[in-house]
Enzyme design. Sequence first.
Site, PDB file in Angstrom:
ATOM      1  N   LYS A  53       0.840  -1.200   0.000  1.00  0.00           N
ATOM      2  CA  LYS A  53       0.000   0.000   0.000  1.00  0.00           C
ATOM      3  C   LYS A  53       0.877   1.252   0.000  1.00  0.00           C
ATOM      4  O   LYS A  53       0.605   2.226  -0.704  1.00  0.00           O
ATOM      5  CB  LYS A  53      -0.943  -0.024   1.209  1.00  0.00           C
ATOM      6  CG  LYS A  53      -2.067  -1.021   1.036  1.00  0.00           C
ATOM      7  CD  LYS A  53      -2.826  -1.325   2.310  1.00  0.00           C
ATOM      8  CE  LYS A  53      -3.811  -2.474   2.044  1.00  0.00           C
ATOM      9  NZ  LYS A  53      -4.488  -2.977   3.231  1.00  0.00           N
ATOM     10  N   GLN A  97      -5.042  -1.786   9.420  1.00  0.00           N
ATOM     11  CA  GLN A  97      -4.829  -3.095   8.795  1.00  0.00           C
ATOM     12  C   GLN A  97      -5.384  -4.201   9.693  1.00  0.00           C
ATOM     13  O   GLN A  97      -5.044  -4.293  10.866  1.00  0.00           O
ATOM     14  CB  GLN A  97      -3.319  -3.296   8.543  1.00  0.00           C
ATOM     15  CG  GLN A  97      -2.988  -4.574   7.813  1.00  0.00           C
ATOM     16  CD  GLN A  97      -3.510  -4.601   6.377  1.00  0.00           C
ATOM     17  OE1 GLN A  97      -3.413  -3.630   5.640  1.00  0.00           O
ATOM     18  NE2 GLN A  97      -4.095  -5.723   5.977  1.00  0.00           N
ATOM     19  N   ASP A 120     -11.448   2.418   3.628  1.00  0.00           N
ATOM     20  CA  ASP A 120     -11.760   0.997   3.435  1.00  0.00           C
ATOM     21  C   ASP A 120     -13.251   0.793   3.204  1.00  0.00           C
ATOM     22  O   ASP A 120     -13.668  -0.277   2.754  1.00  0.00           O
ATOM     23  CB  ASP A 120     -11.331   0.186   4.674  1.00  0.00           C
ATOM     24  CG  ASP A 120      -9.985  -0.496   4.466  1.00  0.00           C
ATOM     25  OD1 ASP A 120      -9.628  -0.756   3.299  1.00  0.00           O
ATOM     26  OD2 ASP A 120      -9.302  -0.770   5.469  1.00  0.00           O
TER      27      ASP A 120
END
Length: 282
Positions: A53, A97, A120
């Site tokens: 990422k 995460q 997200d």
Amino acid sequence: MGIIIDGKVLAEKKREDISRRAKAFADKYGRSPGLAVVLVGEDQASAVYVRNKKRACIQTGITSFDYHLDENTTQKEILALIDELNARDDVDGILVQLPLPSQLIEEEILVRIDPSKDVDGFHPYNLGRLLMGEPSLVPCTPTGIMYMLDEYGVDIDGKDAVIIGRSNIVGKPMAILLMMRHATITICHSHTKDLPARVKSADIVVAATGRPHMIKGGWIKDGAVVIDVGISRTESGLVGDVDFDEAINHASLITPVPGGVGPMTITMLLENTIVAAGSHVS
Ligand code: NAD
């Protein structure tokens, strides 16, 4: 023999567009869009995802702010960090995460993220908007799949789509997005009876179970489009949910693992960061 959907090529094309928009944003507002990535502990797979990422951010001109917290971080500490990131003007997106160490309460942490920074798309506010047909920040894997289907000219309207897996981050939002485009949806899961027959009825199959090669080639209707989200680490490397070597003989289009859905997922995270940045300036 089906055509293999090349997720890397599509991701590269989309990232060029994102780079242009990140640059235009920086030129106009005097700062780059910013993404904060929070990693807790030493999970190897998570560390790899975070590294990828970060690399993607650098490639596209998005500033990444990295927070690597200790394995024993408390709920209070991580919530305090989220509050700090919510308040910062240079942070447009916040990504925590997953999975998190067991002492941390995932739901409480995800809900603490400002919905306008929820890149997200996991916050109940954003999932609710999606359900209402007013999507804003949408989970990255399903939006990446929609992008792939569109780029390959797949006609979704009126098609029968079977989604295997009902998670909040893949299966459920995937179903909503396909339904918004007028597909008829069947969601299958671990209690579904006669999965082969369900899959056999599908014009579009999206497999997201994490069970290596459980979807057999013979289950696929001739001419179906097959999207394999699953990623399992096996002795022979990374494999998907679909038995690719068999399924490609039946599918018209099929994604490989690796090199299919994965690159698009990260790319849509960047897309969401740009969208979020746009909502933070006037
Ligand atoms: P999850 O574990 O939350 O959900 C798995 C789903 O599969 C459940 O709904 C379960 O009911 C269903 N399932 C399990 N066994 C089944 C069976 N035998 N028959 C039918 N359904 C069954 O998983 P998730 O977070 O949605 O992820 C699914 C897979 O996709 C994992 O392998 C994950 O690593 C992968 N993934 C990949 C990407 C990517 O970018 N490529 C992104 C997210 C997830």
